[in-house]
Design a protein around this motif. Structure first.
Motif, short mmCIF file in Angstrom:
data_model
loop_
_atom_site.label_atom_id
_atom_site.label_comp_id
_atom_site.label_asym_id
_atom_site.label_seq_id
_atom_site.Cartn_x
_atom_site.Cartn_y
_atom_site.Cartn_z
N ARG A 1 3.30 50.17 29.80
CA ARG A 1 4.01 51.36 28.89
C ARG A 1 3.59 51.26 27.38
NH1 ARG A 1 10.04 50.13 27.68
NH2 ARG A 1 8.96 48.84 26.25
N GLY B 1 7.78 56.17 36.33
CA GLY B 1 7.98 57.22 35.51
C GLY B 1 8.07 56.97 34.12
N VAL B 2 8.44 56.05 33.59
CA VAL B 2 8.48 55.66 32.18
C VAL B 2 6.87 55.68 31.49
CG1 VAL B 2 8.91 53.97 30.38
CG2 VAL B 2 10.53 54.70 32.07
N VAL C 1 8.39 64.87 36.34
CA VAL C 1 8.25 63.49 36.37
C VAL C 1 9.12 62.91 37.20
CG1 VAL C 1 7.87 61.32 35.27
CG2 VAL C 1 6.71 63.36 34.15
N ASP C 2 8.91 62.00 38.10
CA ASP C 2 9.80 61.37 39.02
C ASP C 2 10.36 60.21 38.23
OD1 ASP C 2 9.91 63.20 41.49
OD2 ASP C 2 7.74 62.20 41.43
N LEU C 3 11.58 60.00 37.94
CA LEU C 3 11.95 58.75 37.42
C LEU C 3 12.37 57.64 38.43
CD1 LEU C 3 12.15 57.90 34.30
CD2 LEU C 3 14.28 58.51 34.34
N THR C 4 13.23 57.83 39.36
CA THR C 4 13.44 57.14 40.30
C THR C 4 14.06 57.74 41.48
OG1 THR C 4 14.40 55.25 41.65
CG2 THR C 4 15.50 55.89 39.45
N ALA D 1 15.57 56.15 44.18
CA ALA D 1 15.82 55.05 44.86
C ALA D 1 17.27 54.58 44.62
CB ALA D 1 14.90 54.05 45.15
N PHE E 1 4.25 48.13 40.74
CA PHE E 1 5.65 48.38 40.48
C PHE E 1 6.50 48.75 41.36
CE2 PHE E 1 4.31 49.84 35.86
CZ PHE E 1 3.50 48.50 35.51
N GLY E 2 5.97 49.34 42.65
CA GLY E 2 6.78 50.00 43.63
C GLY E 2 7.32 51.28 42.90
N LEU E 3 8.21 52.11 43.74
CA LEU E 3 8.56 53.44 43.33
C LEU E 3 9.94 53.34 43.19
CD1 LEU E 3 6.21 55.74 45.26
CD2 LEU E 3 6.48 55.54 42.72
N ALA E 4 10.69 52.26 43.52
CA ALA E 4 12.27 52.20 43.43
C ALA E 4 12.79 52.13 41.94
CB ALA E 4 12.88 50.94 44.07
N ASP E 5 11.98 51.41 40.99
CA ASP E 5 12.47 51.61 39.76
C ASP E 5 11.84 52.56 38.78
OD1 ASP E 5 13.68 48.82 40.47
OD2 ASP E 5 11.69 48.28 40.50
N PRO E 6 12.25 52.96 37.88
CA PRO E 6 11.55 53.87 36.94
C PRO E 6 10.21 53.60 35.95
CG PRO E 6 13.47 53.04 35.78
CD PRO E 6 13.40 52.25 36.97
N PHE E 7 9.82 52.46 36.31
CA PHE E 7 8.59 52.16 35.68
C PHE E 7 7.54 52.64 35.42
CE2 PHE E 7 10.45 47.34 37.04
CZ PHE E 7 11.42 47.64 36.30
N LYS F 1 4.61 57.40 32.61
CA LYS F 1 4.11 58.81 32.63
C LYS F 1 4.83 59.44 31.34
CE LYS F 1 3.50 59.25 37.54
NZ LYS F 1 4.08 59.84 38.76
N TYR G 1 11.37 57.03 25.95
CA TYR G 1 10.08 57.05 26.12
C TYR G 1 9.37 58.38 26.42
CZ TYR G 1 11.11 52.06 25.69
OH TYR G 1 11.45 51.06 25.20
N PHE G 2 10.24 59.32 26.65
CA PHE G 2 9.67 60.76 27.11
C PHE G 2 9.57 61.62 25.72
CE2 PHE G 2 10.80 59.20 31.06
CZ PHE G 2 9.89 59.63 32.03
N HIS H 1 12.22 45.84 41.64
CA HIS H 1 11.18 45.61 42.92
C HIS H 1 10.82 44.14 42.70
CE1 HIS H 1 7.43 46.81 45.14
NE2 HIS H 1 6.73 46.07 44.37
N PHE H 2 10.58 43.38 41.66
CA PHE H 2 9.89 42.06 41.63
C PHE H 2 11.18 41.21 41.89
CE2 PHE H 2 7.33 44.54 39.02
CZ PHE H 2 6.04 44.40 39.60
N ALA I 1 11.57 44.69 28.55
CA ALA I 1 11.32 45.78 27.72
C ALA I 1 12.23 46.99 27.79
CB ALA I 1 9.91 46.42 28.25
N PHE J 1 6.08 44.55 29.17
CA PHE J 1 5.78 46.03 29.84
C PHE J 1 4.48 46.56 28.94
CE2 PHE J 1 7.90 50.10 31.66
CZ PHE J 1 6.59 50.25 32.34
#
Lengths: 281, 281, 281
Positions: free
Chosen positions: C148, C34-35, A50-53, A55, C26-32, C37, A74-75, A199-200, A247, C145
């Motif tokens: 999740r 991944g979390v 799993v990719d966490l980040t 960036a 969410f974009g991919l820059a944050d771990p959201f 998943k 959460y894993f 991202h937001f 969260a 969130f």
């Protein structure tokens, strides 16, 4: 160097579940992350990765440690977390293996795993010694991509159960501490910093719910603005700023349906202060 | 068109391991990569799919071939690699299937797989013929998304072992050659180019370690700068430029803890020259 | 609120295949992502999770519904699709569960799933009620969130077969309708809009092949330009603009080997008109 971390030998309780997470500063434009996955699958064909980040700002390990600490719960128990933010690759810095009751963490010893160890006081510290199981590692380790040549195979060995931590690492009494300090608490005033911007455009700080425990009516100051603490974005009108405990148990500054970082003109490292409104009336 | 590639029938040795890699110019903002994965999973439910990169510059296949050649060796034997950088989609260009001793490659016949074949002289060249197994392919193939309609199902059939290459492809004697030439070596002077710039701003060239074999004291020239060859980033002070052989056997120009591409103002295609310092003293 | 959607109890035919897709803003820059998943894997260790897109414009659900409707058919029957574009997180909006003959969809009830239901008239509408199986959900659901804390575990329960939709949701008679209208058809003139712009700068509209059925010789108008309808990009010279029905059955405006959005200066929401050239000669 941090010293005196308790070594409680919690590791033996670790039972791998086959999941490996990856956290890097590699970005996704190059094949580096994909190649690490290839190196994992060569050793452990059924790994679930799993990719966490990817960036994390290049060459700044603090953000990786911040998110890793907050995301890991959460894993599934038995997950192996790999983090590679590694400005010192190829120099003499070693690779840490941190064991907690439910997870293993692999990362360069550069402060990245400091927050993980701080959050889990009984963590076991070890250092990777690939030469204890040389048949599992490349005969020639590159000078510039330890993620592929050392951390990926180590994670695959641990996550598959082919090796225990004791097979490929030795106990260590110290580590480079976290670069980011915990919030200060003086006279009921909490002072923290913005660790990351999502991202937001939400500004995410190192202040947690428990830091606010003794404050009756929290008032948040950031960039000269005074903000209320609310439960969720929808609790203020669109376009208004607020603070909330997000969260991941972090105090966050947000603009409802907007971008707080742009609106307030703030960056990582910005100071955040929480005072008690009751005392300052 | 390249001719005379030897067809040594190495393919029968291929034994699929269930791993498929994807390399495209699709980016990750649209669902195109996800849809290709759906199309793979429809045919091969337990496929393990790895993204290599989806950020190849649109309509420029050279970078895809460059990375594919260098990344493939880190994947398990029996991997199927799919690459889709395809400005000619919907025209009469065909889809190549290249077999080596340990991997299969699928891509449009537009030069993308040239570097793979050049690096593996005994490769077997074939062309995809979906009409040999029409039940496995969509009844109506779109004019604009062969990645989903042809390459994804073909990869799934090959990676699962449901079909061999001979089932869905026919031998081919030629292919469109690589667009990027190999470095030239004249009078002990090596001349190459920057093929790609990574996330950190490192300039990655087509010059390999072996090209430097006869040079006693390599001196690297790029953009009017003279750079030393070092082992790793940490071997020079932060902010200094250096050259090194990177973890993919490519000569790389980097700035320690900085961004060489920005600092030197260089782009893909920039010329790089290696001379022997001993001869030019 | 939409009313009167037929509840044909198609759900019982749903048989999960273990695949879950994710679509977010969410974009991919944050771990959201991944979390999410991680939260899925805690409940369903062998889930196969596919990212559809995480680049939906923040707080605009229309694009998510557009792609979900068009992408779903390329996934195996029995897939669970999760979409989280959720400006109202933490408010009283509920989470919809839509069942079709071959797939389940989970998303906030904010119009996102409108296009899915419109495209599948017999869809079954339900609302998530985690309190029917509280042991599978976090004791304390965060205010910010739900992806999740609610959608990820719900998807994992459904995709693994541990729960049926009836176990964790109740039937619903209405939903927030799609925000984006279908194209209008008046006097053989079709009027639609650009819904999304892809990575290549292609302008993708809500007009489908069937909308053009009664038009003999389609002429496309966009941004003051008159464009021909062709089969694929290669059918015009490089640098020329064209319209085509793309691989997702959507009318698309493209520039051959170029970027139509930049070239024409157009954005999401731009109006597109199709007329019959035979009538307007």
């Amino acid at each position: 160097m941090r010293e005196g971390v308790r070594l409680e030998r919690q590791y033996p309780r670790f039972s791998p579940c086959g999941v490996i997470t990856l956290t890097t500063d590699f970005g996704l434009a190059d094949p580096f992350v994909g190649v690490m996955k290839g190196a994992i699958l060569r050793v452990f064909p059924s790994a679930r990765i799993v990719d966490l980040t990817h960036a994390v700002p290049a060459h700044w390990p603090s953000e990786a440690g911040f998110w890793l600490t907050r995301a890991a719960e959460y894993f599934p128990p038995g997950t192996v977390h790999v983090a590679v933010v590694d400005p010192g690759v190829g120099t003499s810095r070693e690779i840490l293996l941190v064991g907690t009751a439910t997870a293993l963490y692999l990362a360069p010893d550069n402060g990245l795993l400091g927050p993980v160890v701080d959050a889990q006081p009984g963590s076991q510290l070890m250092r990777l010694h690939p030469d204890r199981q040389p048949q599992h590692f490349p005969a020639r380790v590159s000078a510039t991509f330890h993620g592929r040549d050392l951390l990926a195979p180590a994670a695959a060995l641990l996550a598959s159960g082919q090796c225990t931590a004791d097979d490929i690492a030795v106990a260590s009494a110290d580590m480079v501490p976290a670069l980011l300090e915990e919030p200060s608490e003086i006279n009921n005033k909490i002072e923290g910093v913005v660790v990351t911007i999502d991202h937001f455009g939400n500004l995410i700080t190192n202040i947690r719910q428990r830091h606010l425990r003794s404050i009756v009516e929290p008032v948040i100051w950031i960039g000269g603005q005074r903000l209320p603490l609310r439960r969720t974005y929808g609790d203020v009108a669109p376009g208004c700023d607020l603070a909330l405990i997000n969260a991941f148990d972090a105090l966050e500054i947000a603009r409802a349906q907007g971008n707080a970082a742009v609106a307030l003109g703030l960056e990582r490292g910005a100071k955040v202060i929480v005072q008690d409104g009751v005392r300052h009336r």
